[in-house]
Design a protein around this motif. Structure first.
Motif, PDB file in Angstrom:
ATOM      1  N   ASN A 169     -40.818 -15.331  40.242  1.00 12.58           N
ATOM      2  CA  ASN A 169     -40.151 -16.571  39.841  1.00 12.58           C
ATOM      3  C   ASN A 169     -41.185 -17.585  39.410  1.00 12.58           C
ATOM      4  OD1 ASN A 169     -37.122 -16.543  40.557  1.00 12.58           O
ATOM      5  ND2 ASN A 169     -38.092 -15.596  42.333  1.00 12.58           N
ATOM      6  N   MET A 170     -40.769 -18.462  38.514  1.00 12.31           N
ATOM      7  CA  MET A 170     -41.647 -19.555  38.145  1.00 12.31           C
ATOM      8  C   MET A 170     -41.299 -20.783  38.970  1.00 12.31           C
ATOM      9  SD  MET A 170     -42.509 -19.197  34.159  1.00 12.31           S
ATOM     10  CE  MET A 170     -43.971 -20.218  34.374  1.00 12.31           C
ATOM     11  N   SER A 171     -42.220 -21.757  38.943  1.00 16.65           N
ATOM     12  CA  SER A 171     -42.041 -22.921  39.799  1.00 16.65           C
ATOM     13  C   SER A 171     -41.014 -23.898  39.231  1.00 16.65           C
ATOM     14  CB  SER A 171     -43.385 -23.618  39.989  1.00 16.65           C
ATOM     15  OG  SER A 171     -43.980 -23.842  38.726  1.00 16.65           O
ATOM     16  N   HIS A 172     -40.606 -23.702  37.997  1.00 16.51           N
ATOM     17  CA  HIS A 172     -39.611 -24.620  37.441  1.00 16.51           C
ATOM     18  C   HIS A 172     -38.232 -23.971  37.465  1.00 16.51           C
ATOM     19  CE1 HIS A 172     -39.209 -22.509  33.547  1.00 16.51           C
ATOM     20  NE2 HIS A 172     -40.456 -22.169  33.763  1.00 16.51           N
ATOM     21  N   ALA A 173     -37.205 -24.801  37.346  1.00 17.81           N
ATOM     22  CA  ALA A 173     -35.835 -24.295  37.406  1.00 17.81           C
ATOM     23  C   ALA A 173     -35.414 -23.706  36.067  1.00 17.81           C
ATOM     24  CB  ALA A 173     -34.899 -25.429  37.802  1.00 17.81           C
ATOM     25  N   GLY A 174     -34.330 -22.970  36.095  1.00 16.03           N
ATOM     26  CA  GLY A 174     -33.696 -22.536  34.864  1.00 16.03           C
ATOM     27  C   GLY A 174     -34.286 -21.305  34.225  1.00 16.03           C
ATOM     28  N   MET A 175     -35.038 -20.532  35.000  1.00 16.34           N
ATOM     29  CA  MET A 175     -35.603 -19.310  34.437  1.00 16.34           C
ATOM     30  C   MET A 175     -35.202 -18.150  35.329  1.00 16.34           C
ATOM     31  SD  MET A 175     -39.440 -18.841  33.222  1.00 16.34           S
ATOM     32  CE  MET A 175     -40.061 -17.188  32.955  1.00 16.34           C
ATOM     33  N   SER A 176     -34.729 -17.079  34.729  1.00 15.05           N
ATOM     34  CA  SER A 176     -34.281 -15.976  35.569  1.00 15.05           C
ATOM     35  C   SER A 176     -35.479 -15.193  36.103  1.00 15.05           C
ATOM     36  CB  SER A 176     -33.311 -15.077  34.818  1.00 15.05           C
ATOM     37  OG  SER A 176     -33.706 -14.918  33.496  1.00 15.05           O
TER      38      SER A 176
ATOM     39  N   SER B 105     -43.666 -13.366  31.951  1.00 13.74           N
ATOM     40  CA  SER B 105     -43.241 -13.611  30.579  1.00 13.74           C
ATOM     41  C   SER B 105     -43.524 -15.026  30.076  1.00 13.74           C
ATOM     42  CB  SER B 105     -41.740 -13.320  30.466  1.00 13.74           C
ATOM     43  OG  SER B 105     -41.048 -14.036  31.476  1.00 13.74           O
ATOM     44  N   MET B 106     -44.120 -15.855  30.907  1.00 17.11           N
ATOM     45  CA  MET B 106     -44.388 -17.231  30.474  1.00 17.11           C
ATOM     46  C   MET B 106     -45.657 -17.734  31.168  1.00 17.11           C
ATOM     47  SD  MET B 106     -42.023 -20.638  30.978  1.00 17.11           S
ATOM     48  CE  MET B 106     -40.573 -20.176  30.075  1.00 17.11           C
ATOM     49  N   ALA B 107     -46.400 -18.580  30.453  1.00 19.81           N
ATOM     50  CA  ALA B 107     -47.587 -19.178  31.060  1.00 19.81           C
ATOM     51  C   ALA B 107     -47.173 -20.201  32.112  1.00 19.81           C
ATOM     52  CB  ALA B 107     -48.440 -19.844  29.985  1.00 19.81           C
TER      53      ALA B 107
HETATM   54 CU    CU Z   1     -40.954 -20.272  32.960  1.00 13.99          CU
END
Ligand code: CU
Length: 131
Positions: A72-79, A100-102
């Protein structure tokens, strides 16, 4: 000492708690130690290989565990991204996680030991670089 029957009841509750409040580091009651390594180093966007080594209190490899990873990433709204680890040698488990994201990731490690006991461990993977 806590009787093991209480631990057996408490473990699933603790699991539920960790999933809900996933920023809490986990404290293992099992005596199992988990070492981890992630490559490439530094971590970049794309597939990353996560290696986990599980050892018991006597430093013997813990074999036959089933390990599911949830990134999981630290921000909301990402699966979340999921990966299943394979045991590549006794006590050594490897998975490829697609970052999948920096940015800052955390990887929640869901471990089910051969005896059915569940452990959780959260690994921070900060500062994943853009390619
Ligand atoms: Cu992200």
């Amino acid at each position: 000492m806590i009787p093991s029957s209480i631990l057996a009841v408490a473990a699933p509750l603790f699991l539920a708690f960790v999933v809900t409040a996933c920023n809490k580091p986990t404290e293992e009651s099992s005596g199992v130690t988990i070492e981890h390594e992630i490559t490439p180093h530094p971590v970049r966007v794309g597939p990353a290989t996560l290696t986990l080594r599980l050892a018991d209190a006597r430093r013997q490899p813990v074999t036959g565990a089933s390990i599911m990873l949830e990134g999981n990433m630290s921000h909301a709204g990402m699966s979340p991204v999921f990966a299943q680890a394979k045991e590549t040698e006794p006590g050594r488990y490897q998975a490829i996680v697609d970052l999948s994201m920096a940015g800052d990731w955390n990887i929640l490690t869901h471990i089910t030991l051969a005896g059915g006991q569940k452990l959780e461990r959260q690994l921070d993977v900060k500062g994943v670089r853009a390619n």
